[in-house]
Design a protein around this motif. Structure first.
Motif, PDB file in Angstrom:
ATOM      1  N   VAL A  96      -0.199  11.771   7.993  1.00  0.00           N
ATOM      2  CA  VAL A  96      -1.347  10.950   8.353  1.00  0.00           C
ATOM      3  C   VAL A  96      -2.528  11.898   8.441  1.00  0.00           C
ATOM      4  CG1 VAL A  96      -2.392   9.475  10.111  1.00  0.00           C
ATOM      5  CG2 VAL A  96       0.064   9.327   9.661  1.00  0.00           C
ATOM      6  N   VAL A 151      -3.470   5.564   7.529  1.00  0.00           N
ATOM      7  CA  VAL A 151      -3.219   5.656   6.094  1.00  0.00           C
ATOM      8  C   VAL A 151      -2.239   6.802   5.899  1.00  0.00           C
ATOM      9  CG1 VAL A 151      -4.227   6.101   3.822  1.00  0.00           C
ATOM     10  CG2 VAL A 151      -5.504   4.772   5.509  1.00  0.00           C
ATOM     11  N   LEU A 152      -1.137   6.517   5.226  1.00  0.00           N
ATOM     12  CA  LEU A 152      -0.162   7.564   4.917  1.00  0.00           C
ATOM     13  C   LEU A 152      -0.574   8.254   3.632  1.00  0.00           C
ATOM     14  CD1 LEU A 152       3.206   5.742   5.640  1.00  0.00           C
ATOM     15  CD2 LEU A 152       2.034   7.404   7.082  1.00  0.00           C
ATOM     16  N   HIS A 153      -0.451   9.570   3.604  1.00  0.00           N
ATOM     17  CA  HIS A 153      -0.761  10.372   2.419  1.00  0.00           C
ATOM     18  C   HIS A 153       0.526  11.005   1.919  1.00  0.00           C
ATOM     19  CE1 HIS A 153      -5.192  10.352   2.979  1.00  0.00           C
ATOM     20  NE2 HIS A 153      -4.830  10.135   4.229  1.00  0.00           N
ATOM     21  N   ASP A 211       1.724  14.197  -0.605  1.00  0.00           N
ATOM     22  CA  ASP A 211       1.320  15.379  -1.360  1.00  0.00           C
ATOM     23  C   ASP A 211       2.565  16.022  -1.942  1.00  0.00           C
ATOM     24  OD1 ASP A 211      -1.536  15.540  -0.872  1.00  0.00           O
ATOM     25  OD2 ASP A 211      -0.983  15.904   1.209  1.00  0.00           O
ATOM     26  N   ARG A 242      -0.936  13.606  -5.655  1.00  0.00           N
ATOM     27  CA  ARG A 242      -1.418  13.172  -4.344  1.00  0.00           C
ATOM     28  C   ARG A 242      -1.629  11.672  -4.392  1.00  0.00           C
ATOM     29  NH1 ARG A 242      -3.624  15.043   0.323  1.00  0.00           N
ATOM     30  NH2 ARG A 242      -5.468  14.035   1.124  1.00  0.00           N
ATOM     31  N   ARG A 260      -2.137   7.856  -1.562  1.00  0.00           N
ATOM     32  CA  ARG A 260      -2.262   7.311  -0.209  1.00  0.00           C
ATOM     33  C   ARG A 260      -1.870   5.848  -0.202  1.00  0.00           C
ATOM     34  NH1 ARG A 260      -8.494   7.940   1.083  1.00  0.00           N
ATOM     35  NH2 ARG A 260      -8.227   9.786  -0.138  1.00  0.00           N
ATOM     36  N   SER A 261      -1.450   5.395   0.974  1.00  0.00           N
ATOM     37  CA  SER A 261      -1.074   3.996   1.150  1.00  0.00           C
ATOM     38  C   SER A 261      -2.306   3.170   1.476  1.00  0.00           C
ATOM     39  CB  SER A 261      -0.067   3.863   2.305  1.00  0.00           C
ATOM     40  OG  SER A 261      -0.707   4.103   3.557  1.00  0.00           O
ATOM     41  N   ILE A 263       3.453   4.225  -1.920  1.00  0.00           N
ATOM     42  CA  ILE A 263       2.369   5.172  -2.142  1.00  0.00           C
ATOM     43  C   ILE A 263       2.428   5.565  -3.614  1.00  0.00           C
ATOM     44  CG2 ILE A 263       1.374   7.400  -1.545  1.00  0.00           C
ATOM     45  CD1 ILE A 263       2.837   7.187   1.155  1.00  0.00           C
ATOM     46  N   ARG A 314     -12.044  15.058   9.810  1.00  0.00           N
ATOM     47  CA  ARG A 314     -10.959  15.050   8.824  1.00  0.00           C
ATOM     48  C   ARG A 314     -10.942  16.332   7.987  1.00  0.00           C
ATOM     49  NH1 ARG A 314     -13.863  10.545   7.676  1.00  0.00           N
ATOM     50  NH2 ARG A 314     -14.273  11.307   5.585  1.00  0.00           N
ATOM     51  N   ASP A 331      -7.819  14.604  -3.766  1.00  0.00           N
ATOM     52  CA  ASP A 331      -8.057  13.337  -4.458  1.00  0.00           C
ATOM     53  C   ASP A 331      -9.327  13.440  -5.297  1.00  0.00           C
ATOM     54  OD1 ASP A 331      -5.906  11.818  -3.452  1.00  0.00           O
ATOM     55  OD2 ASP A 331      -6.995  11.394  -1.603  1.00  0.00           O
TER      56      ASP A 331
END
Length: 188
Positions: free
Chosen positions: A14, A40-42, A44, A49, A51-52, A68, A114, A132
């Motif tokens: 996250v 949001v789940l990421h 890698d 890469r 994300r959800s 994802i 972030r 991203d």
């Protein structure tokens, strides 16, 4: 990937938190995530890469079927340097997804909350992988130099290795901290 193959070994997290899980050979994962606000789940993985969609989880909820979709990740590399040619031994470089605007630099808490710290060597070289597509802001500072900032636009899978970030010459300010009676305040 575009051909819908499973991605094994991808770290699920996250934001910039430590990984919550790693995908298995079938691309599946199970992660304990914070409840409450939308997250949001990421994912890698090697060269990818993704994300959800935003998820709002209730305490104790098990959300199944979160998907994802990953894409080729981008990277930024280059050099930080001082306009005055000074030392870079203590330079700090932050990288955040989004657009930094110098006119509003004190109004960017969400952007910099972030941010990730990017290692910089003694010659000023840096590299950040797993990014991203979109706008990425670089912000650097070191003692004796002013704040340096740059925005870099990346396409999916793009590798930029020519990013030059110059820290302008700094200025010195001296002063004195006093209380309402005019007495010096030590340690303020």
């Amino acid at each position: 990937h575009r051909d819908a193959r499973a991605v094994a070994g991808a770290a699920i997290h996250v934001g910039n938190w430590n990984p919550l899980a790693v995908t298995g050979a079938d691309g599946a994962f199970r992660a304990d995530a914070p409840a409450g606000e939308a997250i949001v789940l990421h994912a890698d993985g090697e060269g990818v890469r993704g994300r959800s969609e935003a998820l709002a989880l209730a305490p104790g909820e098990l959300r199944r079927g979160v998907r994802i979709v990953v894409h080729a990740s981008a990277s930024i590399a280059g050099r930080v340097r001082r306009a005055d040619g000074g030392d870079l031994a203590a330079v700090v470089l932050l990288l955040a997804e989004g657009r930094y605007d110098a006119k509003r630099r004190w109004d960017h808490e969400a952007l910099w909350s972030r941010a990730r710290l990017v290692p910089v060597d003694a010659e000023g070289a840096f590299r950040a992988d797993g990014l991203d597509a979109g706008a990425w802001s670089l912000l650097a500072r070191t003692p004796g130099a002013a704040l340096g900032a740059r925005v870099v636009e990346l396409a999916a899978g793009e590798a930029r290795d020519d990013v030059d970030l110059v820290l302008p010459a700094g200025l010195s300010i001296t002063g004195r901290v006093v209380d309402a009676a005019g007495d010096a305040v030590a340690g303020a």
